[in-house]
Design an enzyme around this catalytic site. Sequence first.
Site, PDB file in Angstrom:
ATOM      1  N   ASP A  62       0.849  -1.190   0.000  1.00  0.00           N
ATOM      2  CA  ASP A  62       0.000   0.000   0.000  1.00  0.00           C
ATOM      3  C   ASP A  62       0.882   1.236   0.000  1.00  0.00           C
ATOM      4  O   ASP A  62       2.108   1.142   0.154  1.00  0.00           O
ATOM      5  CB  ASP A  62      -0.907  -0.015   1.236  1.00  0.00           C
ATOM      6  CG  ASP A  62      -2.219   0.730   1.026  1.00  0.00           C
ATOM      7  OD1 ASP A  62      -2.293   1.560   0.095  1.00  0.00           O
ATOM      8  OD2 ASP A  62      -3.168   0.487   1.797  1.00  0.00           O
ATOM      9  N   GLY A  63       0.273   2.387  -0.152  1.00  0.00           N
ATOM     10  CA  GLY A  63       0.986   3.648  -0.048  1.00  0.00           C
ATOM     11  C   GLY A  63       0.773   4.261   1.320  1.00  0.00           C
ATOM     12  O   GLY A  63       0.144   3.672   2.202  1.00  0.00           O
ATOM     13  N   ASP A  65       0.582   8.480   3.337  1.00  0.00           N
ATOM     14  CA  ASP A  65       0.603   9.933   3.179  1.00  0.00           C
ATOM     15  C   ASP A  65       1.776  10.560   3.917  1.00  0.00           C
ATOM     16  O   ASP A  65       2.270  11.617   3.527  1.00  0.00           O
ATOM     17  CB  ASP A  65      -0.721  10.515   3.677  1.00  0.00           C
ATOM     18  CG  ASP A  65      -1.909   9.867   2.981  1.00  0.00           C
ATOM     19  OD1 ASP A  65      -1.936   9.884   1.738  1.00  0.00           O
ATOM     20  OD2 ASP A  65      -2.787   9.318   3.670  1.00  0.00           O
ATOM     21  N   GLU A  84      -7.993  -0.667   4.618  1.00  0.00           N
ATOM     22  CA  GLU A  84      -6.535  -0.771   4.548  1.00  0.00           C
ATOM     23  C   GLU A  84      -5.975  -1.359   5.844  1.00  0.00           C
ATOM     24  O   GLU A  84      -5.063  -2.183   5.816  1.00  0.00           O
ATOM     25  CB  GLU A  84      -5.925   0.600   4.278  1.00  0.00           C
ATOM     26  CG  GLU A  84      -6.140   1.088   2.852  1.00  0.00           C
ATOM     27  CD  GLU A  84      -5.656   2.502   2.626  1.00  0.00           C
ATOM     28  OE1 GLU A  84      -5.388   2.842   1.460  1.00  0.00           O
ATOM     29  OE2 GLU A  84      -5.552   3.278   3.599  1.00  0.00           O
TER      30      GLU A  84
END
Length: 207
Positions: A62-63, A65, A84
Site C-alpha cells: 500500500d501507499g 501519506d 486498509e
Amino acid sequence: MLLGLGTGRASEAFIRRLGEQVRRGLQIQGIATSERSEALARRENIPLVSFEQIERLDLAVDGADEVTPDLGLTKGLGGALLRERVVAYEAERFIILVTPEKLVEKLGSRAPIPIEVVPFAVPTVTRHLAALGGKPTVRKNADGFPFQTDNHNWILHTVFGPIDAPAALDADIRKIPGVVDNGLFLGMASAVLVGEPGGVRELTRQR
C-alpha cells in the site's frame, strides 16, 4: 501467493504492474482495500478472493501519506483507511510504497489525519476532536456533498500539526464514540520502499 492490494496512486501503479506479471504467468490472488482498487484489479485480470475464503495474506502492499523514521504512518487520504487497516493486520508482511516528499520527522507535519466516522456522530466527534487540539473538516466531493467511504461512513480530515505523541493521540481518538478508525498506523509497517531518481531505498524499523 496471497496479496493485499492497497488504495491510492502508488497502489494503483503497483496493481497495474502486478497485472502485467499475472499476464506473464505469475500465480497470485488478491484482496483489495477499496472498490476502486477491486475494479482496477479485475480490469488487470488479477484473481480476487475474500476473507471468507482465506485466513491470512502473505503480503500487503500500500501507499502512505506520511512516514516517520520509526515507520509510523499516516494513511487514509485515499478514503479507504478502515479496509486498509484490516488488510494490513491480516498480512504477514506490510510493505509501503512512497516517494521522498512523504518522509517526515513527525506525523501530522504535512497531512491531516483522516478519521472515519459514523454519519450520525459527526457533530459530536467534531467537538471531541477539537477538544483534543484538532481542526476537523468534513471531506467533501467535488459536488460539495460529503465523501462516503465504501463502508458508507464520512471522513473528518483533522489537522493537528506535528504530533509529539502519536500513540497517545491514537488512543484518545479511539475512545470517542462514533469513531470507526483513524489514519494513524503505528507499528504496522514491515518496510518502506522509497522511490528516488537513482533507484529504490528501503527503510526498516529500528529494533
